[in-house]
Design a protein around this motif. Structure first.
Motif: not given
Length: 175
Positions: A150-156
Protein backbone atom coordinates in the motif's frame (compact mmCIF):
# COMPACT_ATOMS: atom_id res chain seq x y z
CA UNK A 1 20.48 -12.45 10.70
CA UNK A 2 21.40 -10.91 7.35
CA UNK A 3 22.75 -7.39 7.36
CA UNK A 4 20.51 -4.76 5.75
CA UNK A 5 21.84 -3.54 2.38
CA UNK A 6 23.46 -0.13 2.38
CA UNK A 7 21.79 2.72 0.52
CA UNK A 8 24.38 2.31 -2.26
CA UNK A 9 23.65 -1.43 -2.39
CA UNK A 10 19.96 -0.67 -3.02
CA UNK A 11 20.91 1.10 -6.25
CA UNK A 12 23.19 -1.73 -7.30
CA UNK A 13 20.40 -4.25 -6.60
CA UNK A 14 17.80 -2.28 -8.59
CA UNK A 15 16.72 -4.10 -11.72
CA UNK A 16 14.48 -1.56 -13.48
CA UNK A 17 13.98 1.73 -11.69
CA UNK A 18 14.84 4.08 -8.86
CA UNK A 19 12.70 7.18 -8.44
CA UNK A 20 13.18 10.00 -5.95
CA UNK A 21 10.70 12.63 -4.81
CA UNK A 22 12.13 15.69 -3.07
CA UNK A 23 9.72 18.11 -1.40
CA UNK A 24 11.87 20.38 0.78
CA UNK A 25 13.22 23.82 -0.09
CA UNK A 26 16.58 23.11 1.46
CA UNK A 27 18.86 20.27 2.41
CA UNK A 28 22.22 19.92 4.08
CA UNK A 29 23.02 23.63 4.22
CA UNK A 30 26.19 22.65 6.09
CA UNK A 31 27.51 21.00 2.89
CA UNK A 32 30.87 22.63 2.20
CA UNK A 33 30.16 22.87 -1.53
CA UNK A 34 26.92 24.74 -0.83
CA UNK A 35 28.73 27.07 1.57
CA UNK A 36 31.39 27.74 -1.07
CA UNK A 37 28.80 28.23 -3.83
CA UNK A 38 26.83 30.62 -1.57
CA UNK A 39 29.90 32.82 -1.32
CA UNK A 40 30.87 32.52 -4.98
CA UNK A 41 28.68 30.60 -7.47
CA UNK A 42 31.66 30.26 -9.81
CA UNK A 43 33.57 28.28 -7.16
CA UNK A 44 31.59 25.09 -7.90
CA UNK A 45 31.53 23.89 -11.53
CA UNK A 46 28.10 22.91 -12.87
CA UNK A 47 29.37 19.98 -14.90
CA UNK A 48 31.80 17.60 -13.27
CA UNK A 49 33.54 14.37 -14.10
CA UNK A 50 31.76 11.44 -12.40
CA UNK A 51 35.13 10.26 -11.11
CA UNK A 52 35.17 13.36 -8.89
CA UNK A 53 31.89 12.50 -7.12
CA UNK A 54 30.91 9.00 -5.95
CA UNK A 55 27.20 9.72 -6.52
CA UNK A 56 27.75 10.52 -10.17
CA UNK A 57 29.85 7.38 -10.66
CA UNK A 58 27.10 5.29 -9.06
CA UNK A 59 24.44 6.87 -11.29
CA UNK A 60 26.52 6.29 -14.41
CA UNK A 61 27.07 2.66 -13.34
CA UNK A 62 23.43 1.81 -12.72
CA UNK A 63 21.92 3.76 -15.61
CA UNK A 64 24.59 2.21 -17.80
CA UNK A 65 23.10 -1.20 -17.11
CA UNK A 66 19.59 -0.02 -17.95
CA UNK A 67 18.12 1.08 -14.61
CA UNK A 68 16.01 4.21 -15.12
CA UNK A 69 16.70 6.84 -12.44
CA UNK A 70 14.25 9.72 -12.17
CA UNK A 71 14.23 12.57 -9.65
CA UNK A 72 11.37 15.03 -9.22
CA UNK A 73 11.64 18.14 -7.08
CA UNK A 74 8.67 20.07 -5.67
CA UNK A 75 9.78 23.55 -4.62
CA UNK A 76 8.62 27.03 -3.71
CA UNK A 77 9.08 30.02 -6.01
CA UNK A 78 11.08 32.08 -5.91
CA UNK A 79 13.52 29.23 -5.46
CA UNK A 80 15.59 29.02 -2.25
CA UNK A 81 19.34 29.50 -2.49
CA UNK A 82 19.85 25.82 -1.74
CA UNK A 83 17.65 24.74 -4.64
CA UNK A 84 19.38 27.24 -6.92
CA UNK A 85 22.57 25.42 -5.93
CA UNK A 86 20.95 22.06 -6.78
CA UNK A 87 19.71 23.45 -10.09
CA UNK A 88 23.27 24.59 -10.81
CA UNK A 89 24.59 21.05 -10.16
CA UNK A 90 21.86 19.14 -11.99
CA UNK A 91 23.65 19.07 -15.38
CA UNK A 92 26.16 16.68 -13.77
CA UNK A 93 23.33 14.42 -12.59
CA UNK A 94 21.80 14.45 -16.07
CA UNK A 95 25.15 13.69 -17.69
CA UNK A 96 25.48 10.69 -15.34
CA UNK A 97 22.10 9.35 -16.50
CA UNK A 98 19.55 10.76 -14.06
CA UNK A 99 16.38 12.30 -15.44
CA UNK A 100 15.36 15.34 -13.38
CA UNK A 101 12.19 17.42 -13.38
CA UNK A 102 11.05 20.45 -11.39
CA UNK A 103 7.51 21.18 -10.16
CA UNK A 104 6.68 24.55 -8.60
CA UNK A 105 4.79 23.94 -5.34
CA UNK A 106 1.80 26.01 -6.52
CA UNK A 107 1.21 23.39 -9.24
CA UNK A 108 1.20 20.53 -6.69
CA UNK A 109 -1.60 21.74 -4.39
CA UNK A 110 -4.13 19.14 -5.51
CA UNK A 111 -1.74 16.16 -5.46
CA UNK A 112 -1.80 13.51 -2.72
CA UNK A 113 1.78 13.26 -1.46
CA UNK A 114 3.50 11.26 1.29
CA UNK A 115 4.77 13.19 4.30
CA UNK A 116 8.45 12.64 3.56
CA UNK A 117 10.89 12.56 0.67
CA UNK A 118 11.52 9.05 -0.59
CA UNK A 119 13.31 6.75 -2.98
CA UNK A 120 11.29 3.94 -4.57
CA UNK A 121 13.24 1.00 -5.98
CA UNK A 122 11.63 -1.25 -8.62
CA UNK A 123 8.16 -0.32 -7.27
CA UNK A 124 8.74 -2.71 -4.36
CA UNK A 125 10.90 -0.97 -1.73
CA UNK A 126 10.28 2.53 -0.40
CA UNK A 127 12.97 4.35 1.54
CA UNK A 128 11.67 7.44 3.33
CA UNK A 129 14.26 10.06 4.18
CA UNK A 130 14.04 12.02 7.44
CA UNK A 131 15.49 15.50 7.96
CA UNK A 132 15.59 18.05 10.73
CA UNK A 133 13.81 21.37 10.36
CA UNK A 134 17.12 22.82 9.19
CA UNK A 135 17.43 20.26 6.38
CA UNK A 136 20.14 18.11 7.93
CA UNK A 137 19.73 14.33 8.09
CA UNK A 138 17.84 13.43 11.25
CA UNK A 139 20.03 12.26 14.13
CA UNK A 140 17.13 10.00 15.18
CA UNK A 141 17.49 7.93 12.04
CA UNK A 142 17.73 9.36 8.56
CA UNK A 143 15.77 6.67 6.73
CA UNK A 144 12.88 4.26 7.07
CA UNK A 145 12.42 1.29 4.73
CA UNK A 146 9.21 -0.52 3.85
CA UNK A 147 7.98 -3.06 1.33
CA UNK A 148 4.33 -2.57 2.33
CA UNK A 149 2.45 -2.75 -1.02
CA UNK A 150 0.00 0.00 0.00
CA UNK A 151 2.88 2.36 0.78
CA UNK A 152 4.73 1.56 -2.44
CA UNK A 153 1.53 2.13 -4.45
CA UNK A 154 0.99 5.49 -2.72
CA UNK A 155 4.57 6.57 -3.41
CA UNK A 156 4.52 5.35 -6.99
CA UNK A 157 1.25 7.16 -7.72
CA UNK A 158 2.51 10.34 -6.03
CA UNK A 159 5.76 10.28 -7.96
CA UNK A 160 4.06 9.68 -11.30
CA UNK A 161 1.56 12.50 -10.72
CA UNK A 162 4.42 14.89 -9.95
CA UNK A 163 6.52 13.63 -12.88
CA UNK A 164 3.64 14.16 -15.31
CA UNK A 165 3.27 17.84 -14.33
CA UNK A 166 6.91 18.68 -13.74
CA UNK A 167 9.17 20.56 -16.13
CA UNK A 168 12.27 18.75 -17.47
CA UNK A 169 15.48 20.22 -16.08
CA UNK A 170 16.61 21.40 -19.50
CA UNK A 171 13.48 23.55 -19.80
CA UNK A 172 13.22 24.98 -16.29
CA UNK A 173 14.93 28.26 -15.43
CA UNK A 174 14.68 29.52 -11.83
CA UNK A 175 12.69 32.71 -11.32
Amino acid sequence: MAEEPTFEDLFRQAKHSAVHLEMRDGYMRSDLEFVSWSRDPHSVPALRDPASRPWLSLMREITGRGVVVRRARIFSEPMSDYLRFEHHLTPSNAAAGEQVRWLPRRRASDLALPGNDFWLFDDTLTVFLHFTGEGELSPDGDEERTTDPAVTRLCSAAFESVWERAVPHEEYQPV
